[in-house]
Design an enzyme around this catalytic site. Structure first.
Site, PDB file in Angstrom:
ATOM      1  N   HIS B  69      63.774  44.178  46.406  1.00 11.75           N
ATOM      2  CA  HIS B  69      63.165  45.188  45.531  1.00 11.75           C
ATOM      3  C   HIS B  69      61.774  44.730  45.101  1.00 11.75           C
ATOM      4  O   HIS B  69      60.791  45.468  45.209  1.00 11.75           O
ATOM      5  CB  HIS B  69      64.058  45.422  44.307  1.00 11.75           C
ATOM      6  CG  HIS B  69      63.374  46.146  43.177  1.00 11.75           C
ATOM      7  ND1 HIS B  69      63.070  47.482  43.231  1.00 11.75           N
ATOM      8  CD2 HIS B  69      62.909  45.709  41.984  1.00 11.75           C
ATOM      9  CE1 HIS B  69      62.467  47.844  42.109  1.00 11.75           C
ATOM     10  NE2 HIS B  69      62.344  46.783  41.330  1.00 11.75           N
ATOM     11  N   ASP B  98      32.080  56.666  56.204  1.00 10.82           N
ATOM     12  CA  ASP B  98      33.395  56.094  56.513  1.00 10.82           C
ATOM     13  C   ASP B  98      33.409  54.669  55.985  1.00 10.82           C
ATOM     14  O   ASP B  98      32.458  54.231  55.345  1.00 10.82           O
ATOM     15  CB  ASP B  98      33.657  56.122  58.037  1.00 10.82           C
ATOM     16  CG  ASP B  98      35.160  56.121  58.347  1.00 10.82           C
ATOM     17  OD1 ASP B  98      35.877  55.286  57.755  1.00 10.82           O
ATOM     18  OD2 ASP B  98      35.611  56.964  59.142  1.00 10.82           O
ATOM     19  N   TRP B 134      61.735  37.280  44.325  1.00 11.73           N
ATOM     20  CA  TRP B 134      60.462  37.577  45.000  1.00 11.73           C
ATOM     21  C   TRP B 134      59.486  36.414  44.854  1.00 11.73           C
ATOM     22  O   TRP B 134      58.504  36.335  45.573  1.00 11.73           O
ATOM     23  CB  TRP B 134      59.845  38.878  44.485  1.00 11.73           C
ATOM     24  CG  TRP B 134      58.988  38.728  43.264  1.00 11.73           C
ATOM     25  CD1 TRP B 134      59.420  38.694  41.976  1.00 11.73           C
ATOM     26  CD2 TRP B 134      57.565  38.561  43.218  1.00 11.73           C
ATOM     27  NE1 TRP B 134      58.347  38.522  41.131  1.00 11.73           N
ATOM     28  CE2 TRP B 134      57.201  38.440  41.867  1.00 11.73           C
ATOM     29  CE3 TRP B 134      56.560  38.514  44.185  1.00 11.73           C
ATOM     30  CZ2 TRP B 134      55.881  38.259  41.452  1.00 11.73           C
ATOM     31  CZ3 TRP B 134      55.239  38.327  43.761  1.00 11.73           C
ATOM     32  CH2 TRP B 134      54.913  38.204  42.412  1.00 11.73           C
ATOM     33  N   SER B 162      46.948  41.859  56.799  1.00  9.90           N
ATOM     34  CA  SER B 162      46.595  43.235  56.507  1.00  9.90           C
ATOM     35  C   SER B 162      45.764  43.327  55.240  1.00  9.90           C
ATOM     36  O   SER B 162      44.710  43.971  55.206  1.00  9.90           O
ATOM     37  CB  SER B 162      47.869  44.066  56.386  1.00  9.90           C
ATOM     38  OG  SER B 162      47.598  45.288  55.760  1.00  9.90           O
ATOM     39  N   SER B 163      46.215  42.640  54.186  1.00 15.03           N
ATOM     40  CA  SER B 163      45.495  42.705  52.908  1.00 15.03           C
ATOM     41  C   SER B 163      44.099  42.112  53.029  1.00 15.03           C
ATOM     42  O   SER B 163      43.135  42.644  52.476  1.00 15.03           O
ATOM     43  CB  SER B 163      46.246  41.936  51.824  1.00 15.03           C
ATOM     44  OG  SER B 163      47.437  42.575  51.539  1.00 15.03           O
ATOM     45  N   HIS B 246      49.432  34.900  40.031  1.00 14.41           N
ATOM     46  CA  HIS B 246      48.839  35.499  38.853  1.00 14.41           C
ATOM     47  C   HIS B 246      47.686  36.454  39.183  1.00 14.41           C
ATOM     48  O   HIS B 246      47.695  37.597  38.749  1.00 14.41           O
ATOM     49  CB  HIS B 246      48.489  34.512  37.744  1.00 14.41           C
ATOM     50  CG  HIS B 246      48.316  35.273  36.471  1.00 14.41           C
ATOM     51  ND1 HIS B 246      49.384  35.729  35.748  1.00 14.41           N
ATOM     52  CD2 HIS B 246      47.223  35.793  35.889  1.00 14.41           C
ATOM     53  CE1 HIS B 246      48.940  36.488  34.769  1.00 14.41           C
ATOM     54  NE2 HIS B 246      47.638  36.535  34.819  1.00 14.41           N
ATOM     55  N   GLU B 248      47.475  38.000  41.800  1.00 20.96           N
ATOM     56  CA  GLU B 248      48.167  39.108  42.459  1.00 20.96           C
ATOM     57  C   GLU B 248      48.527  40.230  41.473  1.00 20.96           C
ATOM     58  O   GLU B 248      48.391  41.403  41.780  1.00 20.96           O
ATOM     59  CB  GLU B 248      49.436  38.593  43.149  1.00 20.96           C
ATOM     60  CG  GLU B 248      50.401  39.657  43.639  1.00 20.96           C
ATOM     61  CD  GLU B 248      49.876  40.487  44.804  1.00 20.96           C
ATOM     62  OE1 GLU B 248      48.924  40.037  45.457  1.00 20.96           O
ATOM     63  OE2 GLU B 248      50.414  41.573  45.049  1.00 20.96           O
ATOM     64  N   TYR B 250      46.933  41.065  38.903  1.00 16.06           N
ATOM     65  CA  TYR B 250      45.706  41.804  38.593  1.00 16.06           C
ATOM     66  C   TYR B 250      45.245  42.626  39.790  1.00 16.06           C
ATOM     67  O   TYR B 250      44.608  43.667  39.626  1.00 16.06           O
ATOM     68  CB  TYR B 250      44.618  40.854  38.081  1.00 16.06           C
ATOM     69  CG  TYR B 250      44.999  40.347  36.720  1.00 16.06           C
ATOM     70  CD1 TYR B 250      44.802  41.147  35.598  1.00 16.06           C
ATOM     71  CD2 TYR B 250      45.649  39.143  36.557  1.00 16.06           C
ATOM     72  CE1 TYR B 250      45.218  40.739  34.357  1.00 16.06           C
ATOM     73  CE2 TYR B 250      46.081  38.730  35.314  1.00 16.06           C
ATOM     74  CZ  TYR B 250      45.866  39.522  34.212  1.00 16.06           C
ATOM     75  OH  TYR B 250      46.297  39.124  32.998  1.00 16.06           O
ATOM     76  N   SER B 261      40.103  55.146  34.401  1.00 17.36           N
ATOM     77  CA  SER B 261      38.744  55.278  33.878  1.00 17.36           C
ATOM     78  C   SER B 261      38.011  56.481  34.468  1.00 17.36           C
ATOM     79  O   SER B 261      36.925  56.830  34.006  1.00 17.36           O
ATOM     80  CB  SER B 261      37.933  54.002  34.156  1.00 17.36           C
ATOM     81  OG  SER B 261      38.580  52.897  33.571  1.00 17.36           O
ATOM     82  N   HIS B 295      51.147  29.495  33.195  1.00 15.17           N
ATOM     83  CA  HIS B 295      51.916  30.080  32.095  1.00 15.17           C
ATOM     84  C   HIS B 295      53.220  30.692  32.600  1.00 15.17           C
ATOM     85  O   HIS B 295      54.071  31.050  31.808  1.00 15.17           O
ATOM     86  CB  HIS B 295      51.089  31.092  31.281  1.00 15.17           C
ATOM     87  CG  HIS B 295      50.715  32.335  32.016  1.00 15.17           C
ATOM     88  ND1 HIS B 295      49.540  32.988  31.815  1.00 15.17           N
ATOM     89  CD2 HIS B 295      51.357  33.043  32.951  1.00 15.17           C
ATOM     90  CE1 HIS B 295      49.473  34.039  32.599  1.00 15.17           C
ATOM     91  NE2 HIS B 295      50.566  34.106  33.297  1.00 15.17           N
ATOM     92  N   HIS B 296      53.358  30.796  33.926  1.00 11.25           N
ATOM     93  CA  HIS B 296      54.643  31.228  34.484  1.00 11.25           C
ATOM     94  C   HIS B 296      55.615  30.053  34.572  1.00 11.25           C
ATOM     95  O   HIS B 296      56.746  30.218  34.999  1.00 11.25           O
ATOM     96  CB  HIS B 296      54.444  31.801  35.889  1.00 11.25           C
ATOM     97  CG  HIS B 296      53.574  33.022  35.920  1.00 11.25           C
ATOM     98  ND1 HIS B 296      54.086  34.284  35.756  1.00 11.25           N
ATOM     99  CD2 HIS B 296      52.240  33.179  36.069  1.00 11.25           C
ATOM    100  CE1 HIS B 296      53.095  35.167  35.829  1.00 11.25           C
ATOM    101  NE2 HIS B 296      51.964  34.524  36.002  1.00 11.25           N
ATOM    102  N   THR B 321      41.132  42.655  27.901  1.00 12.41           N
ATOM    103  CA  THR B 321      42.098  43.747  28.038  1.00 12.41           C
ATOM    104  C   THR B 321      42.021  44.674  26.840  1.00 12.41           C
ATOM    105  O   THR B 321      42.042  45.907  26.976  1.00 12.41           O
ATOM    106  CB  THR B 321      43.526  43.187  28.189  1.00 12.41           C
ATOM    107  OG1 THR B 321      43.493  42.119  29.132  1.00 12.41           O
ATOM    108  CG2 THR B 321      44.483  44.244  28.688  1.00 12.41           C
ATOM    109  N   LYS B 324      39.103  46.973  27.097  1.00 14.50           N
ATOM    110  CA  LYS B 324      39.333  48.136  27.956  1.00 14.50           C
ATOM    111  C   LYS B 324      40.102  49.237  27.217  1.00 14.50           C
ATOM    112  O   LYS B 324      39.739  50.411  27.272  1.00 14.50           O
ATOM    113  CB  LYS B 324      40.091  47.735  29.228  1.00 14.50           C
ATOM    114  CG  LYS B 324      39.315  46.770  30.107  1.00 14.50           C
ATOM    115  CD  LYS B 324      39.824  46.740  31.528  1.00 14.50           C
ATOM    116  CE  LYS B 324      39.507  47.981  32.298  1.00 14.50           C
ATOM    117  NZ  LYS B 324      38.127  48.054  32.763  1.00 14.50           N
ATOM    118  N   ARG B 443      67.465  36.741  33.361  1.00 10.41           N
ATOM    119  CA  ARG B 443      67.210  37.695  34.427  1.00 10.41           C
ATOM    120  C   ARG B 443      67.951  37.263  35.686  1.00 10.41           C
ATOM    121  O   ARG B 443      68.466  36.148  35.765  1.00 10.41           O
ATOM    122  CB  ARG B 443      65.706  37.806  34.697  1.00 10.41           C
ATOM    123  CG  ARG B 443      65.089  36.547  35.246  1.00 10.41           C
ATOM    124  CD  ARG B 443      63.577  36.592  35.208  1.00 10.41           C
ATOM    125  NE  ARG B 443      63.044  37.380  36.315  1.00 10.41           N
ATOM    126  CZ  ARG B 443      61.815  37.198  36.829  1.00 10.41           C
ATOM    127  NH1 ARG B 443      61.014  36.268  36.331  1.00 10.41           N
ATOM    128  NH2 ARG B 443      61.380  37.940  37.811  1.00 10.41           N
TER     129      ARG B 443
END
Lengths: 387, 518
Positions: B69, B98, B134, B162-163, B246, B248, B250, B261, B295-296, B321, B324, B443
């Site tokens: 998932h 293009d 994941w 790809s990315s 991390h 990722e 963002y 926006s 921090h993870h 943040t 924004k 979790r």
């Protein structure tokens, strides 16, 4: 009433009103962080409440402004759009204010963290080793050592479609066969490490969560100020039965703790003595089945069929129906690089004899072999370092 | 410039296309399909957690579901959807005909279905699919993982190719193909957020590739990068993973910031407040995202100095943040707002993403994180930022630009119904998970102690409702493609941006002659 108590009450009130509907419907709920039974845990709780309050106030203000705007600044009310789209002053103010708040938060966070990480001068040190899927505890000060598995009632009830109602099981999934016992008001240092994958030793009431990592020994500590039973769980995904390796800590009076230590030592001695006893096949099979359920069934399954491609079957296994030597060796020493653990360090000689006998005669293996504890010591001479 | 090849039809149009709009459409459909596959897995998870006891699946398969998932939603749904928006909208927003590298564009899309299929095929392999979360922490993902893990590794490599190609293309397009007069500080915010996102991608996807390559050699070629028994270090894996992981998060949220926006000023009929500070805030967030990864990992046993540093750096993210959020608020303030479907989603985004931001601040404080870490509090947090953040941004953008893409207005009534069903159910789904986490539910567990039963039940009901509501979205999109009220070129009330100067539906080729920007 002290200020902190009032804030706690208010906080609970806010939390409850945030979930008005569920709180009316369900009586048995818990909304906020566990208030632990240690001083450090209280600091953590207060820090949590402080941040929660700050974000609540900020949220009320910001969301209030947005909601006011949503209600009043709409086209249907005939409002003409204003034309401003920049203001350095405003931008400066709302950059600096969050910054100041954050500095204000960093101060108590730093203080608490320094307390948490001060593991010096413990009264008692316990090593907690994570295994797939149980905990091993070793009291480094007095040599008491045991494994702690999920209790049998929970374990039976949690099998898929077991037919047992989890509500009928006391402390469902949060109970173990052998709890950790520690004296009250003593600084207990917990060393965490792992035998296989990463686990995490967490008891919310003691406000400890520390990863158990193979190759590392992590330190943390607690000083429980209240006698009681505190329950937790492994917090780091450690494979199939991650959800089924609870932690139970009994905090007791010092006398009770000392008695418990004496009792544990006696038990260990009895177990060592049983190595020389001669058992009947029926006795071995009965004990073997118990050991199999507790230590083997998680992977090899209760029916001995294993899980295809993950855990090999016991039924018809070449090792189990092959030579006795090979069978005992893999049970005692495990298979490095796989989930097969070395049970020589976990089970008594008697239990290994029993489980090997059981496996060789159950699930249609019918080898007819009976293995005595004395044979184990001989077979795996030097290999078994139990006791 | 005028000799166009005849547009191929049928399957070859899509297989060989180098057209940014076609490729954008492919990306968006791929993401949509993955969204439903990943969503189906979420339904399995919530069905098992509906009540205590194991009823639906076995624990190992449950772990496979949570793992797949997460992977599918991150790499299959959210990221490709954002690239789809980039493909469709960036050339139209900067007045380019293009993308800069159209053939590579084709390739970077067509890798995806193969990578996705390979990833999903692991479910049918002996031993089952990846079941290690994941985040695939070693050694659970190396020594103790099923055979199919090698296919997972290869799929991640392909997704990374790809990315990276997509990111290179976006950077090349933005830096080289802007219409004359469009300086960097005149670029629409969506273009800005994607430019910064693309740099993040180029910086961190190779790090992920490095992590999975080390896993591959640990598993198959006898190395011990992450194996303590061989002198390796399992914690190294986490440092490498989160150095990717991390930024990722963002990568997934910044383009959504961009979309919102655009939507809020359009429906507030007012220019975006603080354009420059928005750009600086995105850049600041992107920079900070590289220096906060541990921090993870507060519970892995870092030195106290490390824990303090990562606490301070992490909570600093709250500053840009907050800027924004304040800017969006100021944009709405004294506007002349209407609430068409895109605006509803965008406003919900601002509210709910902010809640995710609040819990993010809480999680950033190391001492408190010792209680929150690896609980449902974290699950609630990242679903608020990813579902009600990134996914709501995507849905908002889809409603916003669907008329431009299809030439038809979507069904406003159904769109609003989709919004209200989703916004109510998503909160029933994720809000109680805060309580579960605080009360002590870890979790990634397939079964739980009975004191967690009520909120899990609620959460599951919300989950089923949220899942079903998305079928309505599929219906609205198909209906809009097939017909509906004709959209005007501007679509909305005097919107800002070059894309609205093109006809609706946007013709196959736009801006063959570059527009002049004053």
């Amino acid at each position: 009433m002290p200020v902190s108590k009032i804030t706690k009450k208010l906080a609970n009130f806010i939390c409850i009103s945030m979930a008005v509907v569920p709180s009316l419907v369900f009586a048995d709920y818990k909304l906020n962080m566990t208030q632990s039974v240690t001083a450090v845990g209280n600091d953590i709780y207060n820090l949590h409440m402080l941040v929660l309050w700050i974000v609540t106030v900020v949220g009320v203000i910001v969301f209030g402004v947005i909601i006011y705007s949503l209600i009043n600044h709409r086209k249907s009310k005939g409002v003409m759009p204003a034309s401003f789209d920049e203001s350095s002053t405003v931008e400066f103010i709302w950059t600096i204010i969050p910054f100041i708040i954050l500095v204000g938060l960093a101060v108590p966070a730093t203080k608490t963290l320094l307390k948490i990480e001060d593991t010096s001068n413990p009264d008692l040190t316990i090593k907690a080793t994570g295994w797939q899927w149980k905990w091993e505890y070793e009291y480094l000060d007095n040599g008491v050592r045991f494994f702690s598995n999920i209790d049998k009632t929970s374990n039976d009830a949690r099998q898929r479609n077991s037919g047992t109602d989890p509500y009928s099981v006391k402390n469902y999934l949060l109970n173990v066969d052998n709890p950790v016992v520690v004296p009250v008001n003593k600084k207990i240092r917990i060393l965490t490490t792992s035998n296989d994958v990463i686990h995490s030793w967490w008891v919310p009431d003691l406000a400890i969560k520390r990863d158990a990592i193979p190759g590392y020994i992590n330190e943390s500590w607690f000083k429980a100020e209240k006698i009681g039973v505190y329950r937790g769980q492994c917090a780091e995904l450690c494979g199939q039965d991650h959800g089924f390796m609870p932690i139970v800590v009994h905090v007791v009076a010092e006398n009770d703790y000392n008695e418990w230590v004496v009792k544990q030592k006696k038990l260990a001695a009895t177990s060592a003595a049983s190595a020389n006893k001669i058992w009947s096949q029926a006795e071995l099979m009965k004990r073997g089945q118990e050991v199999y359920s507790a230590s083997c069934a998680a992977c090899h399954q209760a029916n001995g069929q294993g899980i295809s491609g993950v855990f090999p079957a016991i039924a018809g296994s070449k090792i189990v129906t092959g030579t006795l030597d090979g069978h005992i060796k893999i049970v005692a020493k495990g298979k490095p690089g796989t989930a097969m653990q070395a049970f020589g360090t976990q089970l008594s000689v008697g239990d290994i004899a029993a489980v090997v006998t059981f496996e060789r005669n159950a699930f249609g293996n019918d080898t007819g072999d009976v293995v005595q504890p004395s044979q184990i010591s001989r077979q795996a001479s030097g290999g078994l370092n139990h006791e | 410039m005028s000799e166009h090849h005849a547009k191929p039809t049928g399957i070859t149009r899509w297989l060989f296309t180098t057209n940014h709009k076609d490729i954008g459409t492919l990306y968006l459909w791929f993401a949509f399909i993955m969204f439903f596959i990943g969503g189906g897995m979420a339904m399995v998870i919530r069905a098992e957690l509906l009540q205590p006891g194991m009823q639906v699946v076995d624990p190992l398969f449950f772990n496979t579901m949570t793992t797949m998932h997460g992977l599918i939603m991150v790499f299959g749904a959210v990221m490709p959807a954002m690239v789809g928006f980039a493909n469709w909208m960036i050339p139209m927003m900067i007045g380019a005909p293009d993308m800069a590298l159209p053939r590579m564009n084709n390739w970077s899309f067509w890798i995806l279905p193969f990578a996705g299929t390979m990833l999903i095929s692991t479910l049918f392999m002996e031993g089952g699919g990846p079941a290690f979360g994941w985040t695939f922490y070693a050694p659970l993902s190396t020594t103790f993982a099923p055979q199919s893990t090698d296919f997972f590794i290869f799929a991640v490599h392909l997704l990374g190719f790809s990315s990276i190609m997509g990111a290179i293309n976006i950077i090349a397009t933005i830096l080289n193909m802007r219409a004359p007069g469009m300086t960097l500080m005149k670029m629409p915010l969506f273009v800005w957020t994607w430019l910064i996102t693309a740099f993040l991608l180029i910086a961190v996807m190779p790090v992920l590739a490095g992590a999975v390559t080390m896993m591959l050699t640990d598993r198959n070629f006898g190395t011990s990068f992450f194996d303590a028994a061989g002198g390796g270090d399992p914690v190294l894996f986490q440092h490498v993973f989160w150095f990717f992981g991390h930024p990722e998060v963002y990568i997934m949220i910044l383009p959504a910031f961009g979309i919102v926006s655009h939507i809020i000023p359009t429906f507030a009929r007012k220019k975006l407040f603080g354009y420059a500070s928005m750009v600086y805030a995105v850049a600041a967030i992107a920079f900070l995202s590289f220096i906060v990864w541990a921090h993870h990992m507060f519970t892995v046993g870092m030195p106290v100095a490390g824990e303090l540093y990562f606490t301070y750096a992490t909570i600093m993210i709250a500053v840009p943040t907050a800027v924004k959020v304040f800017n969006w608020t100021a944009t709405m303030w004294r506007g002349s707002m209407t609430f068409e479907t895109p605006m509803l989603w965008a406003v919900a985004f601002v509210f709910l993403f902010t809640i995710g931001g609040f819990t993010g601040l809480m999680l950033g404080m190391a001492p408190a994180d010792f209680q929150y870490h690896d609980t449902y509090f974290v699950v609630a947090h990242f679903h608020y930022v990813l579902v009600t953040g990134a996914v709501f941004g995507i849905i908002a953008g889809a409603y916003f630009w669907l008329p431009k893409w299809t030439g038809h207005m979507y069904d406003e009534k159904l769109g609003k119904m989709h919004f209200w069903l989703s916004v109510i159910s998503v909160n029933i789904l994720f809000f109680p998970q805060h309580f579960l986490g605080l009360a002590g539910m870890p979790r990634r567990i397939p079964d739980y102690a009975v004191q967690f039963a009520e909120f899990n039940f609620m959460s599951s009901i919300g989950g089923f409702a949220f899942g079903l509501s998305q079928l309505l979205f599929l219906y609205v999109v198909i209906k809009c493609i097939r017909g509906g009220e004709k959209a005007t070129d501007e679509v909305w009330d005097n919107p800002d941006g070059l894309e609205w100067t093109t006809p609706s539906p946007a013709p196959y080729h736009t801006f063959e002659t570059a527009p002049e920007i004053k």
